[in-house]
Motif scaffolding. Sequence first.
Motif, PDB file in Angstrom:
ATOM      1  N   ARG A  84       0.844  -1.196   0.000  1.00  0.00           N
ATOM      2  CA  ARG A  84       0.000   0.000   0.000  1.00  0.00           C
ATOM      3  C   ARG A  84       0.879   1.246   0.000  1.00  0.00           C
ATOM      4  O   ARG A  84       1.958   1.261   0.600  1.00  0.00           O
ATOM      5  CB  ARG A  84      -0.874   0.030   1.258  1.00  0.00           C
ATOM      6  CG  ARG A  84      -1.955  -1.013   1.277  1.00  0.00           C
ATOM      7  CD  ARG A  84      -2.689  -0.977   2.625  1.00  0.00           C
ATOM      8  NE  ARG A  84      -3.539  -2.149   2.787  1.00  0.00           N
ATOM      9  CZ  ARG A  84      -4.813  -2.195   2.431  1.00  0.00           C
ATOM     10  NH1 ARG A  84      -5.400  -1.131   1.931  1.00  0.00           N
ATOM     11  NH2 ARG A  84      -5.528  -3.300   2.605  1.00  0.00           N
TER      12      ARG A  84
ATOM     13  N   ASN B 104       6.538   3.703   8.004  1.00  0.00           N
ATOM     14  CA  ASN B 104       6.441   3.334   9.419  1.00  0.00           C
ATOM     15  C   ASN B 104       5.269   2.400   9.684  1.00  0.00           C
ATOM     16  O   ASN B 104       5.341   1.541  10.557  1.00  0.00           O
ATOM     17  CB  ASN B 104       6.286   4.578  10.297  1.00  0.00           C
ATOM     18  CG  ASN B 104       7.598   5.291  10.515  1.00  0.00           C
ATOM     19  OD1 ASN B 104       8.575   4.678  10.929  1.00  0.00           O
ATOM     20  ND2 ASN B 104       7.625   6.577  10.207  1.00  0.00           N
ATOM     21  N   PHE B 105       4.154   2.608   8.956  1.00  0.00           N
ATOM     22  CA  PHE B 105       3.010   1.704   9.114  1.00  0.00           C
ATOM     23  C   PHE B 105       3.398   0.295   8.656  1.00  0.00           C
ATOM     24  O   PHE B 105       3.059  -0.696   9.301  1.00  0.00           O
ATOM     25  CB  PHE B 105       1.798   2.192   8.306  1.00  0.00           C
ATOM     26  CG  PHE B 105       1.136   3.438   8.854  1.00  0.00           C
ATOM     27  CD1 PHE B 105       1.105   3.698  10.214  1.00  0.00           C
ATOM     28  CD2 PHE B 105       0.509   4.342   7.998  1.00  0.00           C
ATOM     29  CE1 PHE B 105       0.478   4.844  10.715  1.00  0.00           C
ATOM     30  CE2 PHE B 105      -0.119   5.484   8.487  1.00  0.00           C
ATOM     31  CZ  PHE B 105      -0.128   5.733   9.849  1.00  0.00           C
ATOM     32  N   HIS B 106       4.112   0.206   7.534  1.00  0.00           N
ATOM     33  CA  HIS B 106       4.519  -1.115   7.049  1.00  0.00           C
ATOM     34  C   HIS B 106       5.451  -1.796   8.044  1.00  0.00           C
ATOM     35  O   HIS B 106       5.292  -2.964   8.366  1.00  0.00           O
ATOM     36  CB  HIS B 106       5.203  -0.988   5.679  1.00  0.00           C
ATOM     37  CG  HIS B 106       4.232  -0.719   4.567  1.00  0.00           C
ATOM     38  ND1 HIS B 106       3.105  -1.480   4.374  1.00  0.00           N
ATOM     39  CD2 HIS B 106       4.208   0.227   3.593  1.00  0.00           C
ATOM     40  CE1 HIS B 106       2.434  -1.039   3.324  1.00  0.00           C
ATOM     41  NE2 HIS B 106       3.080   0.013   2.840  1.00  0.00           N
TER      42      HIS B 106
ATOM     43  N   VAL C  44       1.491   3.904   1.717  1.00  0.00           N
ATOM     44  CA  VAL C  44       1.330   4.554   3.025  1.00  0.00           C
ATOM     45  C   VAL C  44       2.709   4.782   3.633  1.00  0.00           C
ATOM     46  O   VAL C  44       3.717   4.239   3.145  1.00  0.00           O
ATOM     47  CB  VAL C  44       0.479   3.698   3.992  1.00  0.00           C
ATOM     48  CG1 VAL C  44      -0.917   3.437   3.408  1.00  0.00           C
ATOM     49  CG2 VAL C  44       1.168   2.373   4.328  1.00  0.00           C
ATOM     50  N   ASP C  45       2.744   5.586   4.691  1.00  0.00           N
ATOM     51  CA  ASP C  45       3.957   5.827   5.474  1.00  0.00           C
ATOM     52  C   ASP C  45       4.684   4.498   5.745  1.00  0.00           C
ATOM     53  O   ASP C  45       4.074   3.549   6.227  1.00  0.00           O
ATOM     54  CB  ASP C  45       3.504   6.471   6.802  1.00  0.00           C
ATOM     55  CG  ASP C  45       4.653   7.065   7.587  1.00  0.00           C
ATOM     56  OD1 ASP C  45       5.738   6.453   7.608  1.00  0.00           O
ATOM     57  OD2 ASP C  45       4.464   8.136   8.182  1.00  0.00           O
TER      58      ASP C  45
END
Lengths: 202, 202
Positions: free
Chosen positions: B144, B149-151, B146-147
Amino acid sequence: MKVKDEQKYDRLLQAAVHVLATVGLAGFSTTKVAKQAGIPQSNLYIYFKNKQALLLAVFRLAVHAESVAATASLKTEMAVIDQLTASIQGIYRFALDQPEFVTVIQLLLDDGQLKAKLSMKANDPANQQIQRLLRTGVERQILRSVDLNFHRYFLTRPVFHFAQGVRAGLYADTPAELATVTTMIMAAVLQPAVYQEWVRIK
Amino acid sequence: MKVKDEQKYDRLLQAAVHVLATVGLAGFSTTKVAKQAGIPQSNLYIYFKNKQALLLAVFRLAVHAESVAATASLKTEMAVIDQLTASIQGIYRFALDQPEFVTVIQLLLDDGQLKAKLSMKANDPANQQIQRLLRTGVERQILRSVDLNFHRYFLTRPVFHFAQGVRAGLYADTPAELATVTTMIMAAVLQPAVYQEWVRIK
């Protein structure tokens, strides 16, 4: 308990939350809690048999507060998916507003030995409501058919992480960022077909 | 540093990991670390300017060890998705084998104030390999958008949780349970269409 006793009980419990959040599990002691509450340590044992009993009471208070926040805007007539996303929003506000509760929940649940000894009272209605929601979700094949502990974990801990990141300036406190986290959580917990339909119509 | 110095440096760092994992952030002190290592406290300051510098070194050591475990079985010719699932398995073994490292990573990353001051060295190859894998995954629209950090969060922390649960007897240490956690994580991090295809062919 008499009213006066209840006040002391609450004062000790609030002090215990603060001490645990501040010094952690290893530094936690009834001495520090009594001092923080301004109550003689000998009196503490009238309310809590020992340190273990005090930690259990802290756990139940914190999870109760979290469950109340998670269920605050739920209505039983709402669809299960809408209840799940509303609970995520409730947990997010809770984690922003009550960081000490979040810290103690994480500390207590991440300690494997302790976790095994912690349990909620069967009569905590908000916590029961969450459990019922998860069970219903699995029965109706909305949630994946996995251990409910996995669902609780994914529906809660990434939200705590996001709120801690917002407080630390790592993430932006925007609806779009919260929506991103919510989407990742829903992908993890929902049955894939249900998730696809949810993404399509949201 | 001379060889002798390196040994003392390593001994202090190992002691610091153990002290931090045992007493937590609030109880952590250079006094305790020096005592644990059996080295005079005044000598500790030859190697680490202050407590903050010691915590940073602990963080880098622990994340380096995690990154080495996550990348141990990766080959650059492997598909990105296969590298991601292999890294989950590596992190799982790491979390089972090195619980103190996991505890200190969680402690340091969950502290918002501290986290802002922690950074990896640019020349940590294993950690760079993970970062490159995540960037590549996003660029190729496998992960995805997204940031990162989320991964990193979703690819790591639920695995830590699962390993801690296995150690505490909450979850079974079976390939099927690890596959369940892996599936939930992949659903969270992968682009939905990529996830569907991955589920179809696995």
